[in-house]
Design a protein around this motif. Sequence first.
Motif, mmCIF file in Angstrom:
data_model
loop_
_atom_site.group_PDB
_atom_site.id
_atom_site.type_symbol
_atom_site.label_atom_id
_atom_site.label_comp_id
_atom_site.label_asym_id
_atom_site.label_seq_id
_atom_site.Cartn_x
_atom_site.Cartn_y
_atom_site.Cartn_z
ATOM 1 N N TRP A 29 -12.165 -5.949 -5.185
ATOM 2 C CA TRP A 29 -12.673 -5.688 -4.019
ATOM 3 C C TRP A 29 -13.687 -6.693 -3.415
ATOM 4 O O TRP A 29 -14.923 -6.413 -4.033
ATOM 5 C CB TRP A 29 -12.722 -4.257 -3.525
ATOM 6 N N TYR A 54 -8.706 -0.586 5.980
ATOM 7 C CA TYR A 54 -8.662 -1.132 4.475
ATOM 8 C C TYR A 54 -7.389 -1.506 3.866
ATOM 9 O O TYR A 54 -6.541 -0.449 3.867
ATOM 10 C CB TYR A 54 -9.571 -0.190 3.406
ATOM 11 N N SER A 55 -7.095 -2.661 3.772
ATOM 12 C CA SER A 55 -5.676 -3.108 3.177
ATOM 13 C C SER A 55 -4.429 -2.861 4.271
ATOM 14 O O SER A 55 -3.405 -2.966 3.927
ATOM 15 C CB SER A 55 -5.509 -2.653 1.940
#
Length: 361
Positions: A29, A54-55
């Motif tokens: 990350w 996130y993502s």
Amino acid sequence: MRIKTIAAIPLRIPFGDRYGGPRAKRRGWTEFDSLLVRVEADDGTVGWGEAFAYSCLSTVRTAIEEMVAPLATGREVGDIATFSRMLQKELHIWGRYGITIFALSGLDIALWDIAAKQAGKSLAEYLGGRRRHDLPAYASLVRYGGPQPVDAMVRQAVADGYNDVKLHETTYETIAAARLAAGADIRLTADINCGWSLAEAEDMLPRMRALDLYWVEEPVFPPEDYETLQALGRFGVALAAGENACTAMEFARLVPALAFPQPSVIKVGGISEFLAVADLARRAGKPLMPHTPYFGPGYWATLQLAAHLQEIALFEFLYVHPEAFCGRDIPLPDRGHIAIPDAPGIGFTPDDDTLRRCRVA
């Protein structure tokens, strides 16, 4: 207020994890995906929110632009919580939780920011009163995956003045190394991120108790399995969960099973749902440990909630070095405490240079 415009601003900000020593494997990350939500009212007041991304940055952005904005733009908003619940109802066909609620969380935070600004008050004052001016924080370490880097990073966090440190490790050897590095006086917690099977949890929890962990977070999958969490309480280790729970309805089931409920304002449904969770925790006599590993408007909104809500016990500070911050003059921990700003709204002012440099096309 009447909503004039809603815009989603996707950002990607690199960060360092503070560790410069040898690693067993490469970092996984390295960048924060953040989605800012800018809402302008008809009187020109601008509010800022944040949606968890996130993502899933492009997906949440699409949800805001194609699902939320067409429904909300032009609408008159009186009671924000009622308005947010109405949007939940209108969008429920696409799922009650996950991406839909992430998008609605960003809008809800921005609406509360506008309302407090229009009243000329900080959010804490607007909610009914500012009850404190600073908040203890804990150093939330990323996952390093081995005893050597964890030993170094725990020692560094303690040297920086933190009395509470959280790991994101799953093995006994690594967690035991952290306890040795921290010493007996530091409160140590471990976020397992649902990494243990039930059998592993039953084996590990007595060992976590022997290490005197303050809490163990999300030991098993699924994280909202409140019956299993309640049963695991028999090992005498405080359990925490809730970062992946959306809306107060999920917390109504979770709160009785936990020592520490953990709502995330950018995932739970925004400030409206966070306040409802806080009410559940208050009635149950449970302190809140909000999930806050981010640096955008959700960070600022959580600080304002902490200034108002005595149920919030600690602030989770992600112990990393972002290359830039999306907000100007962000209040960072000093010797394990964060001073809470008293500016109008949530206090967030965007850093235009960061927004320009880090914006995702």
